[in-house]
Design a protein around this motif. Sequence first.
Motif, PDB file in Angstrom:
ATOM      1  N   GLU A 101      -6.478 -13.180 -12.235  1.00  0.00           N
ATOM      2  CA  GLU A 101      -7.585 -12.393 -11.696  1.00  0.00           C
ATOM      3  C   GLU A 101      -7.119 -11.448 -10.597  1.00  0.00           C
ATOM      4  OE1 GLU A 101     -12.135 -12.966 -10.025  1.00  0.00           O
ATOM      5  OE2 GLU A 101     -10.780 -14.683 -10.037  1.00  0.00           O
ATOM      6  N   GLN A 102      -6.236 -11.899  -9.729  1.00  0.00           N
ATOM      7  CA  GLN A 102      -5.746 -11.040  -8.657  1.00  0.00           C
ATOM      8  C   GLN A 102      -4.930  -9.872  -9.204  1.00  0.00           C
ATOM      9  OE1 GLN A 102      -3.774 -14.144  -6.483  1.00  0.00           O
ATOM     10  NE2 GLN A 102      -5.539 -14.550  -5.159  1.00  0.00           N
ATOM     11  N   VAL A 103      -4.185 -10.105 -10.273  1.00  0.00           N
ATOM     12  CA  VAL A 103      -3.449  -9.010 -10.912  1.00  0.00           C
ATOM     13  C   VAL A 103      -4.427  -8.003 -11.502  1.00  0.00           C
ATOM     14  CG1 VAL A 103      -1.879  -8.408 -12.797  1.00  0.00           C
ATOM     15  CG2 VAL A 103      -1.407 -10.417 -11.389  1.00  0.00           C
ATOM     16  N   LEU A 104      -5.463  -8.497 -12.138  1.00  0.00           N
ATOM     17  CA  LEU A 104      -6.444  -7.612 -12.775  1.00  0.00           C
ATOM     18  C   LEU A 104      -7.257  -6.817 -11.769  1.00  0.00           C
ATOM     19  CD1 LEU A 104      -7.802 -10.046 -15.510  1.00  0.00           C
ATOM     20  CD2 LEU A 104      -6.271  -8.115 -15.878  1.00  0.00           C
ATOM     21  N   THR A 105      -7.454  -7.367 -10.580  1.00  0.00           N
ATOM     22  CA  THR A 105      -8.316  -6.722  -9.584  1.00  0.00           C
ATOM     23  C   THR A 105      -7.540  -6.033  -8.466  1.00  0.00           C
ATOM     24  OG1 THR A 105      -8.521  -8.822  -8.374  1.00  0.00           O
ATOM     25  CG2 THR A 105     -10.217  -8.313 -10.021  1.00  0.00           C
ATOM     26  N   HIS A 106      -6.240  -5.859  -8.651  1.00  0.00           N
ATOM     27  CA  HIS A 106      -5.406  -5.140  -7.686  1.00  0.00           C
ATOM     28  C   HIS A 106      -5.432  -5.796  -6.299  1.00  0.00           C
ATOM     29  CE1 HIS A 106      -4.682  -1.719 -10.427  1.00  0.00           C
ATOM     30  NE2 HIS A 106      -5.916  -1.937 -10.823  1.00  0.00           N
ATOM     31  N   THR A 148       1.867   0.492 -11.281  1.00  0.00           N
ATOM     32  CA  THR A 148       2.389   0.113 -12.601  1.00  0.00           C
ATOM     33  C   THR A 148       2.678  -1.374 -12.716  1.00  0.00           C
ATOM     34  OG1 THR A 148       4.713   0.523 -12.003  1.00  0.00           O
ATOM     35  CG2 THR A 148       3.455   2.386 -12.866  1.00  0.00           C
ATOM     36  N   SER A 149       2.862  -2.054 -11.607  1.00  0.00           N
ATOM     37  CA  SER A 149       3.312  -3.449 -11.649  1.00  0.00           C
ATOM     38  C   SER A 149       2.315  -4.356 -12.356  1.00  0.00           C
ATOM     39  CB  SER A 149       3.572  -3.962 -10.232  1.00  0.00           C
ATOM     40  OG  SER A 149       2.437  -3.784  -9.397  1.00  0.00           O
ATOM     41  N   ALA A 150       1.037  -4.166 -12.111  1.00  0.00           N
ATOM     42  CA  ALA A 150       0.022  -5.037 -12.704  1.00  0.00           C
ATOM     43  C   ALA A 150       0.041  -4.942 -14.225  1.00  0.00           C
ATOM     44  CB  ALA A 150      -1.357  -4.683 -12.159  1.00  0.00           C
ATOM     45  N   ALA A 151       0.135  -3.740 -14.746  1.00  0.00           N
ATOM     46  CA  ALA A 151       0.078  -3.559 -16.199  1.00  0.00           C
ATOM     47  C   ALA A 151       1.293  -4.164 -16.889  1.00  0.00           C
ATOM     48  CB  ALA A 151      -0.051  -2.083 -16.539  1.00  0.00           C
ATOM     49  N   TRP A 152       2.460  -4.074 -16.260  1.00  0.00           N
ATOM     50  CA  TRP A 152       3.638  -4.698 -16.867  1.00  0.00           C
ATOM     51  C   TRP A 152       3.462  -6.207 -16.951  1.00  0.00           C
ATOM     52  CZ3 TRP A 152       6.587  -2.347 -19.936  1.00  0.00           C
ATOM     53  CH2 TRP A 152       7.034  -1.038 -19.720  1.00  0.00           C
ATOM     54  N   LEU A 153       2.890  -6.801 -15.926  1.00  0.00           N
ATOM     55  CA  LEU A 153       2.632  -8.247 -15.970  1.00  0.00           C
ATOM     56  C   LEU A 153       1.616  -8.588 -17.053  1.00  0.00           C
ATOM     57  CD1 LEU A 153       2.452  -9.581 -12.300  1.00  0.00           C
ATOM     58  CD2 LEU A 153       4.115 -10.173 -14.066  1.00  0.00           C
ATOM     59  N   ILE A 154       0.561  -7.791 -17.160  1.00  0.00           N
ATOM     60  CA  ILE A 154      -0.447  -8.028 -18.180  1.00  0.00           C
ATOM     61  C   ILE A 154       0.181  -7.958 -19.574  1.00  0.00           C
ATOM     62  CG2 ILE A 154      -2.528  -7.084 -19.255  1.00  0.00           C
ATOM     63  CD1 ILE A 154      -3.345  -6.192 -16.384  1.00  0.00           C
ATOM     64  N   ALA A 155       1.051  -6.972 -19.775  1.00  0.00           N
ATOM     65  CA  ALA A 155       1.713  -6.842 -21.072  1.00  0.00           C
ATOM     66  C   ALA A 155       2.534  -8.086 -21.402  1.00  0.00           C
ATOM     67  CB  ALA A 155       2.602  -5.602 -21.078  1.00  0.00           C
ATOM     68  N   GLU A 156       3.224  -8.627 -20.407  1.00  0.00           N
ATOM     69  CA  GLU A 156       4.032  -9.832 -20.643  1.00  0.00           C
ATOM     70  C   GLU A 156       3.134 -11.043 -20.878  1.00  0.00           C
ATOM     71  OE1 GLU A 156       7.308 -12.152 -21.339  1.00  0.00           O
ATOM     72  OE2 GLU A 156       7.223  -9.953 -21.159  1.00  0.00           O
ATOM     73  N   ILE A 157       2.021 -11.129 -20.161  1.00  0.00           N
ATOM     74  CA  ILE A 157       1.075 -12.226 -20.388  1.00  0.00           C
ATOM     75  C   ILE A 157       0.566 -12.190 -21.823  1.00  0.00           C
ATOM     76  CG2 ILE A 157      -1.252 -13.035 -19.811  1.00  0.00           C
ATOM     77  CD1 ILE A 157      -0.634 -12.222 -16.895  1.00  0.00           C
TER      78      ILE A 157
END
Length: 290
Positions: A101-106, A148-157
Amino acid sequence: MSDLVDPERLDVLLRRIRREVERGPLPSAQVAVARAGRLVAFETYGDAGPDTRYVLQSVGRSIVAGVVWKLIGDGLLDVGEQVAAIIPEFAPNGKEEVTVEQVLTHTAGFPFAPLGFPKMLDREQRLAAFGRWRLDYPPGTRFQFHLTSAAWLIAEIVERRTGLAFADYLREWLVRPLGLESIELGVPVDRQPGTVAPMTATDRTSDEQEPDPWGPWYLSDPKVLAAGEPSHALVATAADVVLYFQALEHSGLWKPDAWRGALGSGSRTTRTETRSTAAATNGAPAWACS
């Protein structure tokens, strides 16, 4: 289509966008309007055609979110999970408690964590970068845009939970079922000419100016666009962008509770009849839902 939108207001919008191409600095522009699951208007002006795709930049984040909402609805992801429980390589340097959630909400605490080209091309180098990232402040204590960091993590998730690379999951589970074939991430360099509108900087003072690595113009490099950075490098036609937003509500592909809960009960996009508008240019695209 007059039963769906005010034709006079639509005409004002279309004439205004056309004017920016015919009398302004834009090489081309594409605009689409949809409502109640139907395409109301779709026009292309200037040096482009209806099949021309544009770099979506941050508009693509909404499509990334759609992938996440699909996983949530299918029971493959919970926003309360710790990222490190899904991606153990992410844990070092005190990041064990960061949640999805914290990654998704910056609010995850690493807004400027670096992952540049060409390291982004290699999964092992991406995972190594995740481990090196350090927190700028405790997770959940501050809202700050994670470029960009959040989206790279989301892609790996997404890859950990589905077994598919993000671009492949997007294509197989969203793009093809919805028939929105222009949406693509990581367009190979040899397929970009003639299919993707080249980015044009209208404020350059000389051709020698180097793109800002933290600004939008780094995507003008075909190799960087092909690298498929998830939060900015998606391409699509304006028509497919607006139909994607319509599909959230009308297609049945998503479980309503997943995306409506993520947006919050006060979001204007939760109304029964959603109107979506997308305007794409060789510079920055824009969209709106109401």
